[in-house]
Design a protein around this motif. Structure first.
Motif, PDB file in Angstrom:
ATOM      1  N   LEU A  22      69.528  33.213  46.098  1.00 21.62           N
ATOM      2  CA  LEU A  22      68.104  32.942  45.938  1.00 21.62           C
ATOM      3  C   LEU A  22      67.479  32.536  47.270  1.00 21.62           C
ATOM      4  O   LEU A  22      66.402  33.009  47.630  1.00 21.62           O
ATOM      5  N   LEU A  23      68.154  31.687  48.020  1.00 19.12           N
ATOM      6  CA  LEU A  23      67.641  31.269  49.324  1.00 19.12           C
ATOM      7  C   LEU A  23      67.509  32.459  50.268  1.00 19.12           C
ATOM      8  O   LEU A  23      66.522  32.582  50.996  1.00 19.12           O
ATOM      9  N   THR A  26      64.441  34.467  49.335  1.00 14.27           N
ATOM     10  CA  THR A  26      63.155  33.874  49.698  1.00 14.27           C
ATOM     11  C   THR A  26      62.793  34.093  51.165  1.00 14.27           C
ATOM     12  O   THR A  26      61.640  33.903  51.536  1.00 14.27           O
ATOM     13  N   LYS A  27      63.732  34.522  51.962  1.00 14.89           N
ATOM     14  CA  LYS A  27      63.462  34.795  53.372  1.00 14.89           C
ATOM     15  C   LYS A  27      62.791  36.144  53.580  1.00 14.89           C
ATOM     16  O   LYS A  27      62.340  36.451  54.678  1.00 14.89           O
ATOM     17  N   PRO A  29      59.786  38.237  52.052  1.00 17.64           N
ATOM     18  CA  PRO A  29      58.640  38.287  51.124  1.00 17.64           C
ATOM     19  C   PRO A  29      58.585  39.551  50.273  1.00 17.64           C
ATOM     20  O   PRO A  29      58.221  39.489  49.093  1.00 17.64           O
ATOM     21  N   VAL A  32      61.037  39.120  47.469  1.00 14.03           N
ATOM     22  CA  VAL A  32      60.541  38.143  46.500  1.00 14.03           C
ATOM     23  C   VAL A  32      59.554  38.826  45.556  1.00 14.03           C
ATOM     24  O   VAL A  32      59.635  38.656  44.340  1.00 14.03           O
ATOM     25  N   PRO A  43      54.354  34.213  40.671  1.00 16.15           N
ATOM     26  CA  PRO A  43      54.582  33.306  41.800  1.00 16.15           C
ATOM     27  C   PRO A  43      54.259  31.855  41.461  1.00 16.15           C
ATOM     28  O   PRO A  43      54.910  30.942  41.951  1.00 16.15           O
ATOM     29  N   ILE A  46      57.415  30.306  39.400  1.00  8.38           N
ATOM     30  CA  ILE A  46      58.806  30.492  39.832  1.00  8.38           C
ATOM     31  C   ILE A  46      59.593  29.175  39.839  1.00  8.38           C
ATOM     32  O   ILE A  46      60.746  29.144  39.453  1.00  8.38           O
ATOM     33  N   ARG A  47      58.955  28.090  40.234  1.00  7.48           N
ATOM     34  CA  ARG A  47      59.668  26.800  40.233  1.00  7.48           C
ATOM     35  C   ARG A  47      60.054  26.396  38.815  1.00  7.48           C
ATOM     36  O   ARG A  47      61.150  25.909  38.577  1.00  7.48           O
TER      37      ARG A  47
END
Length: 99
Positions: A22-23, A26-27, A29, A32, A43, A46-47
């Protein structure tokens, strides 16, 4: 334990691999955006979605659906592709979704 079998990898390891994926995602775009489109997550949510069971398994499924993306992640992270599949299996099993 399900069906009397223990998972081939600890849940914590599976979660670490998926979090790392996942990290990495996220790098980029563009990735994502593609992930959000495929997953149906907006968006703005997502959290919230990341806290849901199955989210990390979904991240790994996204990688597994694109061989080039999967191999790039594996090369960058030092994780073998078979470990991605094993982690997804463990995470999906936590949801009762063993195949």
């Amino acid at each position: 334990m399900r069906n009397g079998h223990s998972p081939s990898m600890p849940l914590e390891t599976a979660q670490e691999i998926a979090t790392q994926a996942l990290l990495q995602l996220t790098k980029e775009p563009e990735l994502v955006g593609r992930f959000l489109a495929v997953s149906g997550i907006g968006p703005e949510t997502i959290r919230l979605a990341a806290a849901e069971p199955g989210f990390l398994a979904g991240v790994l499924e996204f990688y597994m659906g694109d061989e080039a993306l999967l191999l790039t992640f594996c090369e960058n992270s030092g994780v073998r592709p078979t470990m991605i599949a094993a982690a997804r299996y463990v995470l999906a099993g936590e949801l009762g979704g063993d195949e």
